[in-house]
Each structure stands twice: as structure tokens, then as C-alpha cells.
Design an enzyme around this catalytic site. Structure first.
Site, PDB file in Angstrom:
ATOM      1  N   ARG A 135      29.727 -38.251  49.618  1.00 51.62           N
ATOM      2  CA  ARG A 135      29.426 -38.083  48.192  1.00 51.62           C
ATOM      3  C   ARG A 135      28.197 -38.898  47.824  1.00 51.62           C
ATOM      4  O   ARG A 135      28.138 -40.101  48.078  1.00 51.62           O
ATOM      5  CB  ARG A 135      30.632 -38.537  47.354  1.00 51.62           C
ATOM      6  CG  ARG A 135      30.365 -38.651  45.851  1.00 51.62           C
ATOM      7  CD  ARG A 135      31.621 -39.110  45.131  1.00 51.62           C
ATOM      8  NE  ARG A 135      31.421 -39.351  43.698  1.00 51.62           N
ATOM      9  CZ  ARG A 135      31.473 -40.540  43.119  1.00 51.62           C
ATOM     10  NH1 ARG A 135      31.709 -41.636  43.858  1.00 51.62           N
ATOM     11  NH2 ARG A 135      31.299 -40.666  41.822  1.00 51.62           N
ATOM     12  N   THR A 139      39.404 -41.939  42.926  1.00 50.61           N
ATOM     13  CA  THR A 139      39.345 -43.170  42.114  1.00 50.61           C
ATOM     14  C   THR A 139      40.427 -44.189  42.468  1.00 50.61           C
ATOM     15  O   THR A 139      41.619 -43.915  42.356  1.00 50.61           O
ATOM     16  CB  THR A 139      39.412 -42.886  40.598  1.00 50.61           C
ATOM     17  OG1 THR A 139      38.637 -41.732  40.284  1.00 50.61           O
ATOM     18  CG2 THR A 139      38.858 -44.069  39.830  1.00 50.61           C
ATOM     19  N   ARG A 158      27.731 -44.137  24.457  1.00 52.57           N
ATOM     20  CA  ARG A 158      27.775 -45.595  24.411  1.00 52.57           C
ATOM     21  C   ARG A 158      27.418 -46.097  23.013  1.00 52.57           C
ATOM     22  O   ARG A 158      26.702 -45.425  22.267  1.00 52.57           O
ATOM     23  CB  ARG A 158      26.775 -46.203  25.420  1.00 52.57           C
ATOM     24  CG  ARG A 158      26.980 -45.759  26.861  1.00 52.57           C
ATOM     25  CD  ARG A 158      25.942 -46.394  27.772  1.00 52.57           C
ATOM     26  NE  ARG A 158      26.007 -45.894  29.133  1.00 52.57           N
ATOM     27  CZ  ARG A 158      26.862 -46.345  30.056  1.00 52.57           C
ATOM     28  NH1 ARG A 158      27.704 -47.317  29.737  1.00 52.57           N
ATOM     29  NH2 ARG A 158      26.871 -45.838  31.279  1.00 52.57           N
ATOM     30  N   LYS A 199      35.100 -31.853  37.701  1.00 52.28           N
ATOM     31  CA  LYS A 199      35.802 -33.134  37.650  1.00 52.28           C
ATOM     32  C   LYS A 199      36.715 -33.118  36.417  1.00 52.28           C
ATOM     33  O   LYS A 199      36.240 -32.945  35.295  1.00 52.28           O
ATOM     34  CB  LYS A 199      34.799 -34.277  37.562  1.00 52.28           C
ATOM     35  CG  LYS A 199      33.942 -34.422  38.811  1.00 52.28           C
ATOM     36  CD  LYS A 199      32.821 -35.418  38.617  1.00 52.28           C
ATOM     37  CE  LYS A 199      33.316 -36.835  38.434  1.00 52.28           C
ATOM     38  NZ  LYS A 199      32.194 -37.794  38.348  1.00 52.28           N
TER      39      LYS A 199
END
Length: 471
Positions: A35, A275, A76, A217
Site C-alpha cells: 500500500r 487499522t 480541520r 474505504k
């Protein structure tokens, strides 16, 4: 070179693993697909890694998959006065679209799509949920909120909005530039971040076409609401548990993981569990027992692949992490309860001739104790239909397309080999037996089950089944 396991390993490349020597060590330790995380590194960095992997592929004589993971939109807060401040539960704060002083009553949030999407009672999660606030009022350019969970808010920390679908494309200008670069390099998979709806996959598909497989994802609650359509439109799925775990309750993540694995298996699409699988191995040579159990659970559930992130990208023990993951997979797959647990979650059969032929091939191979199921596949679909059954017998996937052979490095149980296309029955039998011998999937006098589509070379047709004895 055969792996002594069915599930595959994906490893993220980073500073700890980007050298040609370490890439080779990781491949030999068990990596099937590498990846490239485009949230970090330059195009030049990724080009060097890509070239090193392709050189390694030639050296070892085996296809190696390369997955490009796009960054996606990043929401953000802006610049905070004095760098950070703390808030406590019950306190009132205000977010503003522009004209901010960076204090508690004017927290900069330069994302107009949030102001359009949120409603009173929605939660905003800051810094991966370390700070949680609940919307109490809003206008065109401000959001008032009450602090539910206090903590520090500092410069550029991420913001999640679990309950809202944001009017955002999953492809930013950076992603589009990165995507064009990755496709030019020749990556095999594109992992799409921030997927919220089926239209996101359609948008990406218009840019990617057939040049790479599209991997969605799953990290947003909105995606779970449209999951069947997202799986149908995607070529593979990644269960991105880190981001998903921020936006849904922690206790819901394991169940969602099982649902996603089962849905992908039903659809015949590869699924990666990702993860924090061996997170402690970033700094330690061994995992915790809980982490080992986490990897094993994904294997018992029937995941096609499990993934290492920081463990292999920046950790102190990248090779050891891959070796450990490979050992856990092997041990799990050889455990006496593995087959019964895997079979208990077996999806129902699809009522189509191609699926019926693939399922029959798996059953027949087990019944006659065949040494392998040899699948001739131009697009990978025939191999995927067989893998959907999770057979006890190994799958030898033969394809004329180098891109397909590399993508099959993510598919459960598939050992892919690139070979010239076949044109008739006699050539099919010869190619199947010769490849089974060459790749150590059988010996003379062994039986193999051969699956193909006729006309030969036509994608999507799985309609022919034959038992052949290796001569």
C-alpha cells in the site's frame, strides 16, 4: 513460490520499509500487496517505491499488487489563538466560517459544507473524538455548540460530522493529481477515502475506467446506509476501522466488520480489514494477545486480506510484524474449528449459472480430493466466484492479463499466474496440467478441477467444468 495460507497480507510502505532491500524482506516474509499511502510522501518517493516493487516482481517471478490509497478530503479547524485552548463539559463554544479570532467563541472552521449540512443536536467530533460538541444553534456562517466531552482544541485538528452527509466529492484537487500520477505509474488498486454514497464510486470510476480496481474505504456512517450499492459498484472494500470507529460507537465496530465481510463474500468482492491490527508492534517486537485475536477474528470471519499500517510504514519492526501476521493467519486457518466457523457464515448460492458452476467446482474438488482448482479467468471473475465458496482446495488462477494477475493478489485463496490466452479445449487441459506441475499444485496422477468460460477469453462467463488427471 506458494504461501501456506489462504488470506492475504497488505503492508503499508513508509520510511521504515521503502528501501528495495526491506521491500524484498517484507515480500519474502509474506506481503502480497503493498500500500502506497498518498497522505504522506512525494510523488518522487512513491515512484521510487513503485519501481522497486516492480523490479522485485521480476526478480521473484511472482505478481505483486500495488494499492494507491488516496488521502480524500480533510476537514480541520483553522488556526487557534496561542496554538490551543481547553474546553470543559457544559461550556458553550462557537464555530465560524470566516473572520475568526481563534478563540472559544470564534473557532475557525473554513468548510462551508458543514454549515449547510448540520442541524441542531448533531455532534461534531474534534481530534478523533477526543473533544465532542453538540450543535445548539446555527446560522449561515456560525455554529453554536455545547461541549459534551472536554479537552484541548489545537491548530488544524480534524473534525468529523458522523450524522451528516456532506456535499463533498471524495476526490480533492490533490487526489485528482495523485490519481493521475498513480494511474500513469500503473498501480493495481485505487483506495477511495471519504466514500459516503454510491455516486462517489461512479465519479471515481469515470476517471479510472479499467486501468485499476476501485476499492471503497468504509469509514463513514453514511456509507453503511448505502453499503449494498457501494459494494456492487466497487471492485473491493476496505474496512477502515480507525476512521469508522471515530464516527460510530466503538462497540458497534466489530459487528459492522462482520457484516461487511459477509456482504463482500456474498458479492464475490475482496474485502480488507485494516487499522491497528498489530498496533503495539510499532514499538515492540511482539503484539498483545488481544491484537493476535483481532487478526484471527478477521480470518475466522473470512476476510480476504488483513492490513498493516504504521506497523510496516514507520514502526521499528516491519518485517517481524509481517511474519507475525502470517503466522497468525496460518495458525488460524489450520485450527480445528476454522472450517466449521467459516462454513457457518457461508453465504447462500447465487441463482445464476456462472455461480452454480463455480460452487460445483469447489464441492467437486473437495469430494474427489483434487490437488487444485484451476481457474482460467480473463477478468478475475471466475476466480472470485470460486473464492466466494472458500473451498478447502487451493485455487490456481491463470490469466493472460498482467493487471488481473496483480489484482488477484488480494483475493482469498488465489495463487495467480500470468499465461498466454487459451483458444481450445486441448490447450486448456495442457496449460492447466503444466501450470499445476510448475507451480507445485499437484503431482503426476493427481486430479485437478478445471473451470473456464467458453468462448475462451470472454470476461464474465463461467460455464465449463472438467476433471483432469495430471499426466
Amino acid at each position: 513460490m506458494r504461501r501456506n495460507r489462504r488470506a492475504k497480507i497488505v503492508a503499508t510502505v513508509g520510511p521504515a520499509s521503502g528501501s528495495p532491500e526491506m521491500l524484498e524482506a517484507l515480500f519474502l516474509a509474506g506481503v502480497d500487496t503493498f500500500r502506497l499511502n498518498f497522505s504522506h510522501g512525494t510523488h518522487d518517493d512513491h515512484a521510487k517505491v513503485h519501481a522497486a516493487i516492480r523490479a522485485l516482481e521480476l526478480k521473484v517471478g511472482r505478481p505483486i499488487g500495488i494499492l494507491q490509497d488516496l488521502q480524500g478530503p480533510k476537514i480541520r479547524v483553522g488556526t487557534i489563538k496561542d496554538g490551543q485552548f481547553s474546553v470543559v463539559a457544559g461550556e458553550q463554544v462557537r464555530f465560524v466560517l470566516s473572520g475568526s479570532n481563534g478563540d472559544k467563541m470564534s473557532i475557525p472552521l473554513p468548510h462551508s459544507e458543514i454549515f449547510k449540512a448540520v442541524t441542531p443536536s448533531d455532534d461534531l467530533l474534534i481530534d478523533d473524538g477526543r473533544v465532542r460538541v453538540r450543535v445548539t444553534g446555527l446560522g449561515n456562517d456560525y455554529i453554536d455548540a455545547k461541549v459534551i466531552t472536554g479537552g484541548a482544541i489545537s491548530n488544524r485538528k480534524g473534525v468529523n460530522v458522523p450524522s451528516a452527509v456532506l456535499d463533498l466529492s471524495p476526490l480533492t484537487a490533490k487526489d485528482r493529481a495523485d490519481l493521475a500520477f498513480g494511474l500513469e505509474l500503473g498501480v493495481d488498486w485505487i483506495a477511495l477515502s471519504f466514500v459516503q454514497k454510491p455516486g462517489d464510486i461512479i465519479e471515481a470510476s469515470g476517471l479510472i475506467g479499467e486501468r485499476a480496481g476501485i476499492m471503497a474505504k468504509i469509514e463513514k456512517p453514511a456509507a453503511l446506509e448505502h453499503i449494498d450499492d457501494i459494494i456492487r459498484l466497487s471492485d473491493a472494500i476496505m474496512v477502515a476501522r480507525g476512521d469508522l470507529g471515530v464516527e460510530i460507537p466503538d462497540e458497534d465496530v466489530p459487528g459492522r466488520q462482520k457484516e461487511l465481510i459477509r456482504s463482500c463474500r456474498l458479492a464475490g468482492k475482496p474485502v480488507i480489514v485494516a487499522t491497528q491490527m498489530l498496533d503495539s508492534m510499532i514499538a515492540a517486537p511482539t503484539p498483545t494477545r488481544a491484537e493476535a485475536s483481532d487478526v484471527a477474528t478477521a480470518i475466522y470471519d473470512g476476510a480476504d486480506a488483513v492490513m498493516l499500517s504504521a506497523e510496516s510504514a514507520t514502526g521499528l519492526y516491519p518485517r517481524e510484524a509481517v511474519e507475525m501476521m502470517s503466522r497468525i493467519i496460518q495458525s488460524t486457518e489450520h485450527h480445528k474449528l476454522y472450517r466449521s466457523i467459516l462454513d457457518a457464515s457461508r453465504p447462500g448460492e447465487e441463482k445464476t449459472a456462472p455461480h452454480a458452476v463455480a460452487a460445483a467446482a469447489a464441492d467437486l474438488a473437495e469430494a474427489i480430493h483434487a490437488s487444485a482448482i484451476v481457474a482460467f479467468t480473463s477478468s478475475g471473475t471466475t476466480a472470485a466466484r470460486i473464492a466466494r465458496k472458500r473451498p478447502k482446495v487451493a485455487i490456481l488462477a491463470i490469466t493472460p492479463d498482467q493487471r488481473v494477475s496483480r489484482r488477484l493478489c488480494l483475493l482469498w485463496g488465489a495463487h495467480s499466474v500470468q499465461s498466454k490466452d487459451i483458444k481450445n479445449y486441448e490447450e486448456m487441459v495442457v496449460r492447466a496440467t503444466e501450470t499445476a506441475l510448475t507451480e507445485a499444485f499437484g503431482q503426476r496422477a493427481d486430479s485437478i478441477v478445471v473451470v473456464a468460460g467458453i468462448p475462451f477469453g470472454e470476461a464474465g462467463t463461467t460455464n465449463n467444468l472438467r476433471v483432469v488427471q495430471i499426466g
